[in-house]
Design a protein around this motif. Structure first.
Motif, PDB file in Angstrom:
ATOM      1  N   PRO A 285      -0.835  16.883 -11.536  1.00 41.59           N
ATOM      2  CA  PRO A 285      -1.337  16.610 -12.890  1.00 41.59           C
ATOM      3  C   PRO A 285      -0.857  15.263 -13.436  1.00 41.59           C
ATOM      4  N   PHE A 286       0.372  14.879 -13.080  1.00 43.32           N
ATOM      5  CA  PHE A 286       0.872  13.589 -13.547  1.00 43.32           C
ATOM      6  C   PHE A 286       0.093  12.444 -12.903  1.00 43.32           C
ATOM      7  N   LEU A 287      -0.170  12.543 -11.598  1.00 40.73           N
ATOM      8  CA  LEU A 287      -0.939  11.505 -10.921  1.00 40.73           C
ATOM      9  C   LEU A 287      -2.358  11.407 -11.490  1.00 40.73           C
ATOM     10  N   PHE A 288      -2.962  12.563 -11.801  1.00 46.21           N
ATOM     11  CA  PHE A 288      -4.303  12.547 -12.384  1.00 46.21           C
ATOM     12  C   PHE A 288      -4.282  11.840 -13.742  1.00 46.21           C
TER      13      PHE A 288
ATOM     14  N   VAL B 210       5.812   6.935  -8.006  1.00 41.97           N
ATOM     15  CA  VAL B 210       5.879   8.335  -7.580  1.00 41.97           C
ATOM     16  C   VAL B 210       5.738   8.434  -6.067  1.00 41.97           C
ATOM     17  N   ILE B 211       4.826   7.657  -5.500  1.00 37.31           N
ATOM     18  CA  ILE B 211       4.629   7.679  -4.050  1.00 37.31           C
ATOM     19  C   ILE B 211       5.920   7.297  -3.334  1.00 37.31           C
TER      20      ILE B 211
ATOM     21  N   ILE C  14      -0.491  14.008  -0.105  1.00 39.64           N
ATOM     22  CA  ILE C  14      -0.939  12.726  -0.641  1.00 39.64           C
ATOM     23  C   ILE C  14      -2.409  12.504  -0.314  1.00 39.64           C
ATOM     24  N   PHE C  15      -2.794  12.823   0.912  1.00 42.21           N
ATOM     25  CA  PHE C  15      -4.187  12.658   1.318  1.00 42.21           C
ATOM     26  C   PHE C  15      -5.109  13.558   0.500  1.00 42.21           C
ATOM     27  N   GLU C  16      -4.743  14.822   0.332  1.00 42.14           N
ATOM     28  CA  GLU C  16      -5.575  15.746  -0.442  1.00 42.14           C
ATOM     29  C   GLU C  16      -5.711  15.274  -1.884  1.00 42.14           C
ATOM     30  N   THR C  17      -4.644  14.738  -2.443  1.00 37.12           N
ATOM     31  CA  THR C  17      -4.699  14.216  -3.814  1.00 37.12           C
ATOM     32  C   THR C  17      -5.599  12.990  -3.886  1.00 37.12           C
ATOM     33  N   ALA C  18      -5.515  12.136  -2.882  1.00 33.17           N
ATOM     34  CA  ALA C  18      -6.368  10.948  -2.835  1.00 33.17           C
ATOM     35  C   ALA C  18      -7.842  11.342  -2.809  1.00 33.17           C
ATOM     36  N   GLU C  19      -8.176  12.361  -2.023  1.00 35.87           N
ATOM     37  CA  GLU C  19      -9.555  12.825  -1.943  1.00 35.87           C
ATOM     38  C   GLU C  19     -10.057  13.298  -3.305  1.00 35.87           C
ATOM     39  N   PHE C  20      -9.199  14.005  -4.041  1.00 33.82           N
ATOM     40  CA  PHE C  20      -9.592  14.470  -5.372  1.00 33.82           C
ATOM     41  C   PHE C  20      -9.777  13.291  -6.329  1.00 33.82           C
ATOM     42  N   LEU C  21      -8.859  12.346  -6.287  1.00 31.93           N
ATOM     43  CA  LEU C  21      -8.957  11.171  -7.163  1.00 31.93           C
ATOM     44  C   LEU C  21     -10.254  10.409  -6.904  1.00 31.93           C
ATOM     45  N   LEU C  22     -10.601  10.243  -5.633  1.00 30.26           N
ATOM     46  CA  LEU C  22     -11.832   9.538  -5.293  1.00 30.26           C
ATOM     47  C   LEU C  22     -13.050  10.306  -5.785  1.00 30.26           C
TER      48      LEU C  22
END
Length: 472
Positions: A87-90, A104-105, A118-126
């Motif tokens: 949630p913080f990254l979003f 954070v990374i 990290i990869f799964e979060t990147a996919e969501f961000l994209l």
């Protein structure tokens, strides 16, 4: 902020200065007072990003003002808590706080490899459209992924290529990093990856490379269709219908021969995409693609025949261009190129489309940049088409002794070729300007110098990355 400042001390200082107590402050931000008290006395600080936003707004601070402190106090633990980190990254992505994402990374990758999360979060961000934030995450996966054969690694390179493909100055360098991993992608991604490479090298006018990657694209589409029957698998979901990739491979291969003046060879490949209705499993979208490629084939055959000198086809070509205005810029380029090579004038044809040409000039004012012009296209390949049009138009004007108008078109072509980082285009534009400099106005010289300065500064900024960057 002062050294040793904490979120707790910030809140206490705000309450003191405002004359409130903790109970009053809690009520003002819509938070239960015992909850706020518990949060402030927890160690480490046990606070969600939603609670932090409430507190930040209640203290009349700008959004994200306390993010750096939050990273240290809530996220900088030895065991990454993805229920809190995501949630913080979003929120960081939403506010464009990319420096916080990088911080954070750093916390995540130092104690342990978190590349999966990290990869799964990147996919969501994209997926949400936060491309720059996603790019930071994909770069981290690339840096930390232990296996060079990992599918995540290949997809991360592919995603970066996707994100920066419209950036004329980054796309080539990122494409070079992606190329060794293109065969390790899932087929649905590999189709788009190969198409992006084909388009990129077309912009660079590297026709041997265009032929190479268009061949790979067609062969992969054929393998999926004829051998694997993968197109029947409901889980196979490429971005476009499979027939689209089939056709694009043949389209670009034919184009690579046309641009090299190998017209007979080009016609052979045009025939490949002229009628693809034989493919099975075509739905309504697929049938529309078949019709579109048939239209492209008719247009490109007419274009080649005119370039070969058959001017009897011009009337038919003009009818086609009126019917399909999206193809007009390419059609005008064909007519201008033919007139220049055959030393004939075509004012009567250009007059038919005078309004559209005038609009092109308005949309491409001398010295414009990507940030100041709104136009219907965004892809580098379409920018390339206009760069070519203005260059051919400049040559036509010079032949008619319309020297200042010719120079205006040269400057438009120069700007466009710089925007897509086409070295050949920039060199040609600079040569044309210098050949006619003595006819230029002071304003044209000023615009030319400004673009030259941008070219120089861009090349200087690339130097730390090594000589390989220049080989594009």
């Amino acid at each position: 902020m002062k050294q040793n400042t904490t979120i707790r001390s910030q809140i206490e200082e705000y309450i003191r200065q405002s004359g409130m107590d903790l109970h009053s402050f809690s009520n003002s931000i819509g938070m239960d007072p015992p909850m706020l008290s518990t949060l402030l006395h927890s160690n480490p600080l046990d606070m969600s990003i939603e609670q932090l936003d409430l507190i930040t707004a209640g203290m009349e601070l700008s959004e994200g003002k306390l993010f750096e402190l939050y990273i240290v106090e809530c996220l900088g633990t030895t065991t990454p808590d993805w229920e809190r980190i995501r949630p913080f990254l979003f929120r960081c992505a939403e506010l464009n706080r990319h420096e916080c994402i990088r911080t954070v990374i750093t916390y995540l990758v130092e104690p342990t490899n978190q590349s999966v999360s990290i990869f799964e979060t990147a996919e969501f961000l994209l997926e949400q459209g936060w491309k720059e934030a996603a790019a930071i995450m994909y770069e981290s996966v690339i840096e930390t992924e232990e296996s060079s054969h990992s599918e995540r690694l290949a997809i991360s390179y592919y995603r970066l290529f996707q994100i920066y493909r419209t950036d004329g100055h980054k796309s080539f360098m990122i494409a070079m990093q992606f190329i060794p991993y293109r065969h390790r992608l899932p087929d649905a991604y590999a189709l788009d990856g190969l198409l992006m490479l084909t388009q990129l090298f077309a912009v660079k006018q590297k026709w041997d490379e265009v032929e190479n990657y268009s061949d790979e694209l067609s062969q992969l589409a054929e393998t999926i269709y004829l051998k694997q029957q993968q197109w029947e698998d409901p889980e196979f979901n490429p971005a476009r219908p499979l027939v689209y990739y089939y056709g694009q491979g043949y389209l670009f291969k034919a184009g690579s021969y046309e641009h090299r003046g190998m017209f007979a060879e080009s016609k052979k490949w045009i025939a490949k995409y002229a009628d693809m209705s034989w493919l099975e499993g075509l739905d309504e979208t697929g049938l529309k693609e078949v019709q579109q490629f048939n239209m492209f084939a008719n247009a490109n055959l007419l274009s080649i025949e005119i370039k070969e000198g058959d001017l009897t086809r011009v009337a038919e070509y003009l009818v086609f261009l009126k019917q399909y205005p999206d193809e007009l810029v390419d059609g005008l380029t064909t007519l201008l190129d033919t007139s220049n090579r055959n030393n004939v004038f075509i004012d009567e044809y250009l007059d038919i489309f005078a309004d559209q040409i005038a609009q092109y000039r308005i949309n491409h004012k001398e010295g414009w940049s990507n940030q100041t012009v709104t136009y219907y296209y965004k892809e580098p390949y379409y920018t390339y088409r206009f760069h070519l049009f203005f260059r051919k138009y400049a040559l036509y004007c010079f032949r008619k002794n319309l020297l200042r108008e010719g120079l205006e078109n040269v400057l438009k072509s120069f700007r466009l070729s710089f925007n897509i980082n086409s070295k050949d285009g920039m060199v040609n534009s600079m040569a044309l300007f210098e050949m006619h400099r003595h006819h230029s106005t002071q304003e044209q010289q000023s615009v030319y110098s400004e673009i030259c300065k941008e070219v120089w500064e861009h090349e200087e900024n690339l130097r730390p990355f090594g000589d390989a960057v220049y080989d594009d």
